[in-house]
Design a protein around this motif. Structure first.
Motif, PDB file in Angstrom:
ATOM      1  N   ARG A  14       0.886  -1.199   0.109  1.00 16.14           N
ATOM      2  CA  ARG A  14       0.183  -0.207   0.168  1.00 16.14           C
ATOM      3  C   ARG A  14       0.892   1.277   0.003  1.00 16.14           C
ATOM      4  O   ARG A  14       0.405   2.316   0.168  1.00 16.14           O
ATOM      5  N   THR A  15       1.904   1.082  -0.353  1.00 14.03           N
ATOM      6  CA  THR A  15       2.894   2.303  -0.213  1.00 14.03           C
ATOM      7  C   THR A  15       3.075   3.042  -1.531  1.00 14.03           C
ATOM      8  O   THR A  15       3.252   2.280  -2.522  1.00 14.03           O
ATOM      9  N   VAL A  16       2.630   4.353  -1.603  1.00 13.89           N
ATOM     10  CA  VAL A  16       2.508   5.027  -2.862  1.00 13.89           C
ATOM     11  C   VAL A  16       3.909   5.816  -2.979  1.00 13.89           C
ATOM     12  O   VAL A  16       3.773   6.388  -4.068  1.00 13.89           O
ATOM     13  N   LEU A  17       4.602   6.264  -2.054  1.00 11.36           N
ATOM     14  CA  LEU A  17       5.755   6.996  -2.050  1.00 11.36           C
ATOM     15  C   LEU A  17       6.776   6.317  -1.059  1.00 11.36           C
ATOM     16  O   LEU A  17       6.523   6.210   0.033  1.00 11.36           O
ATOM     17  N   SER A  18       8.073   6.111  -1.884  1.00  3.89           N
ATOM     18  CA  SER A  18       9.091   5.713  -0.834  1.00  3.89           C
ATOM     19  C   SER A  18      10.412   6.604  -1.325  1.00  3.89           C
ATOM     20  O   SER A  18      10.652   6.474  -2.495  1.00  3.89           O
ATOM     21  N   VAL A  19      11.047   7.358  -0.523  1.00  6.54           N
ATOM     22  CA  VAL A  19      11.945   8.289  -0.922  1.00  6.54           C
ATOM     23  C   VAL A  19      13.028   8.143   0.026  1.00  6.54           C
ATOM     24  O   VAL A  19      13.174   7.851   1.256  1.00  6.54           O
ATOM     25  N   VAL A  20      14.415   8.547  -0.433  1.00  6.61           N
ATOM     26  CA  VAL A  20      15.656   8.612   0.609  1.00  6.61           C
ATOM     27  C   VAL A  20      15.714  10.206   1.105  1.00  6.61           C
ATOM     28  O   VAL A  20      15.619  11.136   0.095  1.00  6.61           O
ATOM     29  N   GLU A  94      12.586   6.232  -4.466  1.00  5.57           N
ATOM     30  CA  GLU A  94      12.776   4.833  -4.671  1.00  5.57           C
ATOM     31  C   GLU A  94      11.614   3.995  -5.302  1.00  5.57           C
ATOM     32  O   GLU A  94      11.725   3.047  -6.115  1.00  5.57           O
ATOM     33  N   ARG A  95      10.441   4.726  -5.123  1.00  5.30           N
ATOM     34  CA  ARG A  95       9.321   3.784  -5.428  1.00  5.30           C
ATOM     35  C   ARG A  95       8.423   5.179  -5.392  1.00  5.30           C
ATOM     36  O   ARG A  95       7.882   5.938  -4.551  1.00  5.30           O
ATOM     37  N   SER A  96       7.392   5.071  -6.672  1.00  6.07           N
ATOM     38  CA  SER A  96       6.337   6.235  -6.634  1.00  6.07           C
ATOM     39  C   SER A  96       5.273   5.490  -7.404  1.00  6.07           C
ATOM     40  O   SER A  96       5.417   5.436  -8.867  1.00  6.07           O
ATOM     41  N   ALA A  97       4.107   5.242  -6.843  1.00 10.92           N
ATOM     42  CA  ALA A  97       2.801   4.854  -7.519  1.00 10.92           C
ATOM     43  C   ALA A  97       2.120   5.995  -8.054  1.00 10.92           C
ATOM     44  O   ALA A  97       2.588   7.114  -7.977  1.00 10.92           O
ATOM     45  N   PRO A  98       1.274   5.733  -9.045  1.00  6.92           N
ATOM     46  CA  PRO A  98       0.325   6.871  -9.516  1.00  6.92           C
ATOM     47  C   PRO A  98       0.048   7.891  -8.466  1.00  6.92           C
ATOM     48  O   PRO A  98       0.498   9.078  -8.713  1.00  6.92           O
ATOM     49  N   GLN A  99      -0.238   7.599  -7.216  1.00  8.39           N
ATOM     50  CA  GLN A  99      -0.983   8.588  -6.300  1.00  8.39           C
ATOM     51  C   GLN A  99       0.512   9.077  -5.776  1.00  8.39           C
ATOM     52  O   GLN A  99       0.358  10.549  -5.208  1.00  8.39           O
ATOM     53  N   GLY A 100       1.470   8.453  -5.602  1.00  7.96           N
ATOM     54  CA  GLY A 100       2.669   9.234  -5.197  1.00  7.96           C
ATOM     55  C   GLY A 100       3.110  10.065  -6.222  1.00  7.96           C
ATOM     56  O   GLY A 100       3.604  11.432  -5.883  1.00  7.96           O
TER      57      GLY A 100
END
Length: 243
Positions: A14-20, A94-100
């Motif tokens: 359910r992660t829509v955004l993961s950043v460093v 690192e990860r970005s779904a459409p909502q991210g």
């Protein structure tokens, strides 16, 4: 599974955004630097209908990561929380779904002149913890400081100045400064102890004065208020999609 409430969703899924964030995002990393991560996740809407509510934040799901549920993230961003706003400007995604993607695309909707206060107050708190005694250059000269304590204080001073630089950038350009390549050598000199404490405090005072002068002159590239309507529209869309 996410946690003690027994909720039927995998946070990673359910992660829509993961950043460093942190030193690697700022361009201030050293060989000892960790990889600090932040994330935004979306809880399935029906879980909010229960008496036991889902978490607003949690550790993980990745190593060295702290994550917020999307509504909590938006609340903090609207309050101009420096840590949260930097998540939307970090260059390392690192990860970005459409909502991210949508969240990052609308990042300016969260900004307001309040950010000048929150960034400045954050830096001031760090400097107060450094406790500059009168005439001591920022430390007790009567004894040698413990080496590990001095390293922590140096790192704290570096990041406090970095946040102040970001506040000045906000006033002049309307967005926070995350990558500090143009100040890297000088900031790392603060961290390594190559810059004396007197120099550290002069730099801090010069930046604080510049920020006050900009404020007194009414110079700000930021709007008076964030765009709450746009943020609310986004949140309603997220909740509907998670039914």
């Amino acid at each position: 599974m996410a946690g003690s409430l027994g909720m039927e969703f995998q946070v990673l899924d359910r992660t829509v955004l993961s950043v460093v964030v942190g030193s690697r995002a700022y361009g201030l990393e050293t060989e000892e630097s960790d990889t600090d991560r932040r994330g935004v996740f979306v809880v399935p809407t029906p879980l909010f209908w229960r008496l036991d509510k889902p978490p607003a934040h949690m550790e993980g799901p990745l190593p060295e990561q702290f994550s917020w549920e999307v509504e909590r993230f938006c609340e903090l961003a609207l309050r101009a929380n420096p840590t949260v706003l930097e998540c939307l400007w970090t260059p390392i995604v690192e990860r970005s779904a459409p909502q991210g993607d949508e969240l990052r695309a609308m990042r300016r909707a969260f900004l307001s002149r309040r950010a000048l206060e929150t960034f400045g107050e954050y830096a001031d708190r760090q400097f107060r913890r450094l406790a500059r005694p009168s005439g001591s250059g920022g430390r007790d000269e009567t004894r040698e400081p413990d080496e590990s304590v001095e390293r922590r204080r140096r790192k704290m001073a570096m990041h406090a100045i970095r946040v102040t630089l970001s506040a000045v950038h906000l006033a002049r350009h309307g967005e926070p400064l995350v990558r500090v390549d143009g100040h890297r050598d000088r900031l790392l000199a603060v961290r390594r102890g190559e810059a004396g404490w007197d120099e550290v405090w002069r730099w801090r005072d010069d930046l604080a004065r510049e920020l006050r002068d900009l404020s007194a002159a009414g110079v700000s590239a930021l709007p008076g208020r964030p765009d709450r309507d746009r943020v609310e529209e986004f949140l309603v869309s997220v909740r509907r999609s998670a039914l």
